[in-house]
Motif scaffolding. Structure first.
Motif, PDB file in Angstrom:
ATOM      1  N   UNK A   1       0.828  -1.202   0.000  1.00  0.00           N
ATOM      2  CA  UNK A   1       0.000   0.000   0.000  1.00  0.00           C
ATOM      3  C   UNK A   1       0.867   1.258   0.000  1.00  0.00           C
ATOM      4  N   UNK A   2       1.974   1.213   0.715  1.00  0.00           N
ATOM      5  CA  UNK A   2       2.879   2.368   0.743  1.00  0.00           C
ATOM      6  C   UNK A   2       3.424   2.661  -0.653  1.00  0.00           C
ATOM      7  N   UNK A   3       3.739   1.575  -1.402  1.00  0.00           N
ATOM      8  CA  UNK A   3       4.235   1.757  -2.764  1.00  0.00           C
ATOM      9  C   UNK A   3       3.152   2.346  -3.673  1.00  0.00           C
ATOM     10  N   UNK A   4       1.901   1.934  -3.458  1.00  0.00           N
ATOM     11  CA  UNK A   4       0.789   2.494  -4.230  1.00  0.00           C
ATOM     12  C   UNK A   4       0.656   3.988  -3.968  1.00  0.00           C
ATOM     13  N   UNK A   5       0.797   4.367  -2.719  1.00  0.00           N
ATOM     14  CA  UNK A   5       0.682   5.781  -2.342  1.00  0.00           C
ATOM     15  C   UNK A   5       1.781   6.604  -3.015  1.00  0.00           C
ATOM     16  N   UNK A   6       3.008   6.066  -3.014  1.00  0.00           N
ATOM     17  CA  UNK A   6       4.115   6.766  -3.674  1.00  0.00           C
ATOM     18  C   UNK A   6       3.847   6.913  -5.172  1.00  0.00           C
ATOM     19  N   UNK A   7       3.306   5.841  -5.773  1.00  0.00           N
ATOM     20  CA  UNK A   7       3.005   5.870  -7.201  1.00  0.00           C
ATOM     21  C   UNK A   7       1.980   6.962  -7.522  1.00  0.00           C
ATOM     22  N   UNK A   8       0.926   7.044  -6.714  1.00  0.00           N
ATOM     23  CA  UNK A   8      -0.120   8.053  -6.943  1.00  0.00           C
ATOM     24  C   UNK A   8       0.448   9.452  -6.762  1.00  0.00           C
ATOM     25  N   UNK A   9       1.261   9.646  -5.722  1.00  0.00           N
ATOM     26  CA  UNK A   9       1.871  10.952  -5.466  1.00  0.00           C
ATOM     27  C   UNK A   9       2.773  11.380  -6.626  1.00  0.00           C
ATOM     28  N   UNK A  10       3.529  10.398  -7.127  1.00  0.00           N
ATOM     29  CA  UNK A  10       4.462  10.692  -8.218  1.00  0.00           C
ATOM     30  C   UNK A  10       3.718  10.991  -9.515  1.00  0.00           C
ATOM     31  N   UNK A  11       2.658  10.228  -9.775  1.00  0.00           N
ATOM     32  CA  UNK A  11       1.917  10.389 -11.025  1.00  0.00           C
ATOM     33  C   UNK A  11       1.027  11.629 -11.018  1.00  0.00           C
ATOM     34  N   UNK A  12       0.588  12.041  -9.821  1.00  0.00           N
ATOM     35  CA  UNK A  12      -0.323  13.182  -9.712  1.00  0.00           C
ATOM     36  C   UNK A  12       0.196  14.140  -8.637  1.00  0.00           C
ATOM     37  N   UNK A  13       1.228  14.898  -8.930  1.00  0.00           N
ATOM     38  CA  UNK A  13       1.860  15.764  -7.918  1.00  0.00           C
ATOM     39  C   UNK A  13       0.942  16.884  -7.422  1.00  0.00           C
ATOM     40  N   UNK A  14      -0.073  17.262  -8.190  1.00  0.00           N
ATOM     41  CA  UNK A  14      -0.968  18.355  -7.784  1.00  0.00           C
ATOM     42  C   UNK A  14      -2.181  17.863  -7.000  1.00  0.00           C
ATOM     43  N   UNK A  15      -2.166  16.600  -6.596  1.00  0.00           N
ATOM     44  CA  UNK A  15      -3.321  16.002  -5.929  1.00  0.00           C
ATOM     45  C   UNK A  15      -3.548  16.648  -4.565  1.00  0.00           C
ATOM     46  N   UNK A  16      -4.780  17.092  -4.333  1.00  0.00           N
ATOM     47  CA  UNK A  16      -5.155  17.680  -3.044  1.00  0.00           C
ATOM     48  C   UNK A  16      -5.045  16.636  -1.928  1.00  0.00           C
ATOM     49  N   UNK A  17      -4.631  17.054  -0.727  1.00  0.00           N
ATOM     50  CA  UNK A  17      -4.429  16.123   0.387  1.00  0.00           C
ATOM     51  C   UNK A  17      -5.705  15.373   0.754  1.00  0.00           C
ATOM     52  N   UNK A  18      -6.853  16.070   0.747  1.00  0.00           N
ATOM     53  CA  UNK A  18      -8.108  15.410   1.101  1.00  0.00           C
ATOM     54  C   UNK A  18      -8.475  14.331   0.085  1.00  0.00           C
ATOM     55  N   UNK A  19      -8.312  14.667  -1.214  1.00  0.00           N
ATOM     56  CA  UNK A  19      -8.611  13.686  -2.259  1.00  0.00           C
ATOM     57  C   UNK A  19      -7.636  12.517  -2.178  1.00  0.00           C
ATOM     58  N   UNK A  20      -6.373  12.818  -1.901  1.00  0.00           N
ATOM     59  CA  UNK A  20      -5.359  11.768  -1.770  1.00  0.00           C
ATOM     60  C   UNK A  20      -5.720  10.804  -0.630  1.00  0.00           C
ATOM     61  N   UNK A  21      -6.142  11.379   0.531  1.00  0.00           N
ATOM     62  CA  UNK A  21      -6.508  10.541   1.675  1.00  0.00           C
ATOM     63  C   UNK A  21      -7.728   9.680   1.342  1.00  0.00           C
ATOM     64  N   UNK A  22      -8.647  10.269   0.594  1.00  0.00           N
ATOM     65  CA  UNK A  22      -9.832   9.509   0.191  1.00  0.00           C
ATOM     66  C   UNK A  22      -9.449   8.328  -0.707  1.00  0.00           C
ATOM     67  N   UNK A  23      -8.602   8.595  -1.708  1.00  0.00           N
ATOM     68  CA  UNK A  23      -8.188   7.531  -2.623  1.00  0.00           C
ATOM     69  C   UNK A  23      -7.446   6.429  -1.879  1.00  0.00           C
ATOM     70  N   UNK A  24      -6.589   6.840  -0.961  1.00  0.00           N
ATOM     71  CA  UNK A  24      -5.836   5.858  -0.180  1.00  0.00           C
ATOM     72  C   UNK A  24      -6.787   4.946   0.603  1.00  0.00           C
TER      73      UNK A  24
END
Length: 711
Positions: A1-24
């Motif tokens: 799961x940690x690797x998935x989170x890094x992948x999402x962060x890297x692929x979408x650097x402008x992702x809002x923190x709330x949306x990121x937490x929701x996706x996670x």
């Protein structure tokens, strides 16, 4: 799961923190359901498309494929770890970053809040749709999918769902959580399709005493039951005791029933007996048994086991079990006394969290005063539902107030809460009005110069400013409770009189009271007090001619018609029908509008009148019982503990209704607020006598406290 989170962060650097937490959270909780790239795309793809409009669907699918490759090898281990803590549906849509939520909750000024630019790029409708989809998946997986029901209140079971933070999960799994503070985060409670509580956050600090207040039917008792049944999760090392059911009657002595509630002590004593028997029998295990016996003695000494009988006796005595009553078998006691035994067991066992639901209902004033003093020295946490204002002023250190599907916390006792809440509502109203005035002023400027090219930048600036302002809701105050008893015709005196009345139970020599001389008129507001078992209910039945006095005479007006209210009357309601149907059975031949009018006089209005009576709270059932009682048009009310389960506002309304009522009233109650409102004459029923006391309730309380000191 940690690797998935890094992948999402890297692929979408402008992702809002709330949306990121929701996706996670979506990925974390939906791993078992994900089998293909399409499943990943269905879970998070549409949201990612909205965030990064410059990316094509092929780009998103490529990221989803990478996520799938990372997720599947670890899915079983991760999901099982989470599900060990979550036995109820999870609010996937509400799992946001702790920091983001705290920033929103702590912002006090209406002028400082701003929206996040990245969040505005997301299509909110699609985001909500994705949340609902995942919530349905989780509900199906947990086997708790809500099925359609023609009656929206038809479900007889309340259900809870709750967010548990990762920090709490890790602490529970590690076994290193020694804190006895309780955090109930972001939980919902529903009854069928009726939402009782939505998104509530409650913290119970160890050693604090919490009073739980609010209108009837909002979910107070349900919250206590959810905690005790572990539907609302709290750390497993915290012991809970909920005083709800009366003690089962059997041959166990009252004091033994209390002693056995200390499970540790009881188990050690049983082990001691077993070890002594092994030692006396001799043999190979005798030496090991002797060694273990020494350890048992040390453990018993550590918990002060020798002092336990004395402590149990003190608790029972305080709750009214005097003398040989403590030696009697539990099966010889009535339901009310068995409830006292349940309370005694709870006080004796000292759980980390003690849950009490209307503990004063079964107690007389002597026991209430004792319980108040005992709980003031309680070391662990208490959560008590009560509508006794005097009790709520004496015991709680904090108040939880349930309203509008929310729970608010206030420091102090009930009086402190009441004062603070009034001031808070005034402040919120001023803040709302201030913002409305500001919005109106800005909107006038926008409307005036909307088509003025020179003022266009200023207009746009003000439009953006209005968009950034939070949308405040107008202050909603709870509707005032109003009760109304029917009008009655005047009767000429004498109305009701007892002369030299004595009463002895049939086939016994026990005299309950003797030489009672009392009279009542249509203007009487008589309140009867006294310890339980002194004969108050017997006196009421003699007044109504249900019991005949052993000696003396009873005189009553020939047109006198009694309305007798007891808690048993509430218990005898037909629970399988709604209130309107019940009124149709009791008073056939009237129009539905008339039944609704009769119920409406006691606050049973709208959907409540169509709910199955079984689904109503205790206080709401009492209102229905009052409506049935007054449908028979009595001209003299005899009320035996009418405040049981009524909320504070309804008790106040009952007092006002009794003051306006044109018939006579005789009231048995220990609710000090109601007695002070209504009482014009106080009768004391105690120790074989019934007499009128000057000075009213205050004088009686002083008399009781003096007797407690002397005893």
């Amino acid at each position: 799961m940690a690797q998935c989170c890094k992948l999402i962060k890297k692929s979408f650097p402008n992702l809002n923190d709330d949306i990121y937490a929701y996706l996670e959270s979506v990925l974390e909780n939906a791993t078992e359901d994900i089998e293909t790239v399409e499943d990943v795309y269905e879970a998070v793809g549409e949201v990612l498309m909205d965030v990064e409009e410059d990316k094509t669907e092929e780009d998103i699918l490529e990221v989803c494929n990478s996520i799938l490759n990372l997720l599947k090898p670890e899915s079983s281990k991760k999901v099982n770890g989470i599900q060990k803590m979550l036995n109820a549906p999870v609010h996937l849509g509400q799992l946001a970053s702790d920091q983001g939520l705290e920033d929103i909750k702590e912002a006090n000024s209406i002028w400082l809040k701003t929206t996040d630019d990245a969040a505005r790029n997301v299509d909110s409708k699609k985001l909500e749709k994705a949340k609902e989809l995942d919530l349905k998946k989780q509900s199906k997986k947990d086997g708790k999918e809500i099925k359609p029901n023609s009656n929206k209140y038809g479900s007889r079971e309340a259900t809870a769902s709750q967010v548990i933070s990762k920090k709490e999960v890790r602490a529970e799994l590690s076994g290193n959580n020694n804190s006895k503070d309780i955090h109930l985060e972001n939980f919902d409670i529903t009854y069928g399709e009726k939402v009782l509580i939505r998104g509530a956050d409650v913290t119970l600090a160890y050693g604090r005493r919490y009073g739980f207040v609010g209108r009837n039917g909002l979910g107070k008792t349900t919250v206590l039951r959810m905690i005790s049944e572990k539907q609302l999760k709290i750390p497993s090392h915290i012991s809970i005791l909920h005083v709800e059911q009366e003690v089962v009657g059997d041959d166990t002595r009252a004091i033994d029933s209390v002693l056995e509630s200390d499970i540790v002590r009881h188990a050690l004593l049983l082990e001691e007996q077993d070890l002594n028997q092994k030692i006396n029998n001799g043999g190979e295990g005798a030496q090991d048994a002797s060694s273990r016996l020494s350890e048992v003695y040390q453990e018993l000494e550590a918990i002060d086991a020798a002092k336990a009988p004395a402590r149990a006796a003190v608790i029972l005595d305080g709750l009214g079990f005097i003398g040989d009553m403590q030696e009697r078998a539990t099966k010889t006691f009535s339901g009310g006394w068995r409830m006292r035994l349940a309370l005694a067991r709870a006080l004796f066992s000292k759980p980390d969290l003690l849950l009490l639901d209307e503990p004063t209902n079964m107690l007389d004033m002597q026991a209430i005063i004792w319980l108040e003093r005992y709980l003031q020295t309680w070391k662990s946490t208490i959560l008590v539902v009560s509508h006794d204002r005097s009790f709520l002023d004496e015991v709680p250190t904090d108040i939880l107030h349930i309203h509008s599907q929310k729970i608010d916390t206030y420091k102090g006792n009930y009086s402190d809460f009441n004062n603070t809440m009034v001031e808070r509502l005034k402040a919120q109203s001023r803040e709302y009005e201030s913002q409305m005035e500001f919005r109106k002023h800005v909107q006038e400027f926008i409307d005036k110069f909307r088509y003025n090219a020179k003022r266009a930048p200023m207009v746009q600036s003000r439009i953006k400013m209005l968009e950034k302002l939070p949308k405040l809701e107008p202050v909603v105050t709870e509707a005032t409770v109003t009760l109304k008893f029917p009008d009655v015709d005047k009767l000429s005196p004498p109305i009701l009189m007892l002369s030299e009345v004595s009463y002895t139970y049939p086939e016994t020599t026990r005299t309950i009271f003797s030489k009672v001389d009392l009279s009542a008129t249509m203007e009487s507001r008589i309140c009867i007090v006294g310890e339980n078992g002194a004969g108050k209910s017997t006196l009421l039945k003699i007044l109504m001619d249900r019991f005949s006095p052993t000696q003396g005479t009873r005189t009553a007006h020939r047109n006198l018609k009694f309305g007798y209210f007891t808690q048993h009357f509430v218990d005898q309601l037909d629970l399988s029908v709604c209130s309107v149907e019940l009124m149709q059975k009791e008073f056939p031949g009237k129009k539905v509008e008339e039944y609704r009018r009769m119920l409406g006089q006691f606050g049973v209005t709208g959907d409540m009148a169509l709910q199955q009576i079984e689904s109503l709270s205790g206080g709401q059932k009492s209102r229905v019982a009052f409506a049935v009682l007054c449908g028979h048009n009595p001209n003299f009310l005899i009320l035996d503990e009418p405040t049981n389960h009524l909320d504070i506002e309804t008790i106040e309304a009952l007092g006002n209704a009794l003051i306006k009522y044109k018939g006579g009233v005789i009231l048995v109650s220990h609710d000090e607020r109601l007695l002070k409102m209504v009482c014009q004459e106080l009768w004391v029923c105690s120790r074989g006598k019934v007499w009128s006391i000057d000075g009213g309730l205050d004088e009686y309380r002083k008399m009781v406290e003096k007797e407690m000191v002397l005893s």
